[in-house]
Design a protein around this motif. Structure first.
Motif, short mmCIF file in Angstrom:
data_model
loop_
_atom_site.label_atom_id
_atom_site.label_comp_id
_atom_site.label_asym_id
_atom_site.label_seq_id
_atom_site.Cartn_x
_atom_site.Cartn_y
_atom_site.Cartn_z
N ARG A 312 -8.60 0.73 2.56
CA ARG A 312 -7.34 1.45 2.68
C ARG A 312 -6.56 1.49 1.37
O ARG A 312 -5.89 2.47 1.08
CB ARG A 312 -6.47 0.80 3.77
CG ARG A 312 -7.08 0.87 5.17
CD ARG A 312 -6.20 0.08 6.16
NE ARG A 312 -6.64 0.23 7.54
CZ ARG A 312 -7.53 -0.57 8.14
NH1 ARG A 312 -8.08 -1.57 7.47
NH2 ARG A 312 -7.86 -0.37 9.39
N VAL A 313 -6.62 0.41 0.58
CA VAL A 313 -5.78 0.31 -0.62
C VAL A 313 -6.60 -0.03 -1.87
O VAL A 313 -6.48 0.63 -2.90
CB VAL A 313 -4.68 -0.77 -0.43
CG1 VAL A 313 -3.81 -0.88 -1.68
CG2 VAL A 313 -3.81 -0.47 0.78
N VAL A 314 -7.41 -1.06 -1.78
CA VAL A 314 -8.11 -1.61 -2.95
C VAL A 314 -9.25 -0.69 -3.37
O VAL A 314 -10.05 -0.24 -2.54
CB VAL A 314 -8.64 -3.02 -2.64
CG1 VAL A 314 -9.46 -3.55 -3.81
CG2 VAL A 314 -7.47 -3.96 -2.32
N GLU A 315 -9.34 -0.46 -4.70
CA GLU A 315 -10.40 0.39 -5.25
C GLU A 315 -11.36 -0.37 -6.15
O GLU A 315 -12.52 0.02 -6.31
CB GLU A 315 -9.78 1.55 -6.02
CG GLU A 315 -8.92 2.45 -5.14
CD GLU A 315 -8.07 3.39 -5.95
OE1 GLU A 315 -8.59 4.46 -6.34
OE2 GLU A 315 -6.89 3.05 -6.22
N GLY A 316 -10.89 -1.42 -6.78
CA GLY A 316 -11.72 -2.24 -7.65
C GLY A 316 -11.37 -3.70 -7.47
O GLY A 316 -10.34 -4.03 -6.86
N LEU A 317 -12.21 -4.57 -8.02
CA LEU A 317 -12.05 -6.00 -7.73
C LEU A 317 -12.51 -6.86 -8.91
O LEU A 317 -13.56 -6.60 -9.51
CB LEU A 317 -12.87 -6.36 -6.49
CG LEU A 317 -12.99 -7.84 -6.11
CD1 LEU A 317 -11.62 -8.42 -5.75
CD2 LEU A 317 -13.95 -8.00 -4.94
#
Length: 370
Positions: A312-317
């Motif tokens: 929903r929000v996170v695109e990378g880590l």
């Protein structure tokens, strides 16, 4: 697009791997940003770098979201009235000076048992009464005990922890010469965790300065890491796993930065799985409330992320390397695919990366996701 094989991805046995014991980091590197960084830059390629090179892989307008929790000196050592040794790991305060804690040896600490605690330095005490606790009951879910601490009037146990408490390094760190502050991030602020958000341990003030100069912003959430983070998943069908409850705060300021970043085409990069669980947990809560997007939140979440999860929000880590059969391993698999992740782990072991809390890091860029 990498195909997800749910017939395997949802089985516990698929998340096991062998790690040579010498690959478990016992001490942090100095300086912090000299750790290694495995950069996942596409679904099929990766490269081996140094963490201080992080600005080279991010774009102006990207937003790093970090967990600003601070680790409590939550490990206490003491004895029963008969002299038997006792060790206590605080987990969560339930009410005034009553804590849920893991105790050793647990079988000998039944309700009514008394524990006298020892200060860090012999003869040093913050009060004439010392520190003691009574075992109230056993908690079935964790096997822990509810302990009622006796503290001087007007004080709390947290105020006494600097005198009595030790920083609780994870059990796989058995031979460390690290200092307490090396198990805190440089931005640790809000006291309450019993374990560090370890992906953040690699950052330095100098690195933050370089990121800012490139136009990469940062924002903070708070998730007080608990012992459940390290507990292995124990059910063969991972979808049946009950995720532990975690206290989270996502401020209105952080929500505003996320929305601004998204509106301008920037990317949301979570620093650590705790930041992921904070953002995605609150976004899931907002969706249940029929709210259009992530909202400011303060409370408990229990979101379990595994393959087939819809982000929903996170695109990378940015993340460290995780224990076999852990919920953290499943979370990262949900982002890049289990088979891809295990190929990366195999290469990291071959390249002699350092694993777990004091170990090296991985950067999964948005273009590296499945």
């Amino acid at each position: 697009m990498i195909e997800i094989n749910l017939s395997l991805d949802l089985k516990l046995e698929a998340y096991n791997y062998e790690l040579p014991p010498e690959r478990i980091a016992q001490n942090p590197v100095i300086p912090r940003d000299s750790s290694r960084l495995l950069v996942v830059d596409s679904p099929t390629t990766h490269r081996h770098c140094i963490f201080r090179e992080l600005p080279d892989f991010l774009q102006p307008g990207d937003l790093l979201v970090l967990n600003n929790t601070r680790v409590l000196p939550a490990r206490l050592r003491g004895h029963k009235p008969n002299g038997s040794r006792v060790e206590v790991l605080l987990m969560e305060e339930k009410e005034d000076n009553c804590w849920l804690a893991l105790v050793k040896p647990g079988k000998r600490l039944k309700p009514g048992a008394q524990i006298e605690f020892e200060p860090l330095e012999t003869g040093v005490s913050s009060n004439s009464q010392g520190l003691s606790a009574t075992v109230l009951a056993r908690e079935e879910g964790t096997g822990g005990r509810y302990l009622q601490f006796e503290v001087p009037d007007g004080m709390s146990l947290i105020q006494l922890l600097p005198v009595y408490g030790h920083v609780p390094l994870p059990p796989y760190i058995r031979n460390s010469q690290s200092l307490g502050e090396q198990y805190q991030t440089v931005y640790a602020e809000k006291l309450g965790a019993i374990a560090a958000p370890t992906a953040g341990l690699h950052f330095t003030d100098e690195l933050f300065k370089r990121l800012q100069e490139k136009g990469i912003e940062k924002a903070f959430v708070t998730l007080h890491v608990g012992v459940g983070t390290f507990r292995p998943v124990e059910v063969e069908d991972v979808t049946a796993h009950q995720m532990h409850r975690e206290w989270v705060e996502v401020s209105a300021e952080t929500v505003a930065k996320i929305r601004q970043t998204q509106a301008k085409g920037g990317r949301i990069i979570a620093v650590g799985t705790t930041a992921v669980r904070s953002l995605e947990g609150v976004a899931a809560w907002a969706q249940k409330q029929n709210l259009p997007s992530i909202e400011a939140f303060c409370g408990y979440v229990d979101l379990f992320i595994y393959p087939s999860y819809e982000w929903r929000v996170v695109e990378g880590l940015i993340t460290n390397f995780h224990l076999p059969c852990s919920s953290l391993l499943m979370l990262v698999s949900a982002m890049i695919g289990r088979r891809r992740l295990f190929d990366l782990y195999e290469d990291a072991i071959a390249q002699q990366y350092r694993f777990y809390s004091f170990g090296d890091a991985m950067l999964i860029l948005p273009e590296g996701n499945i």
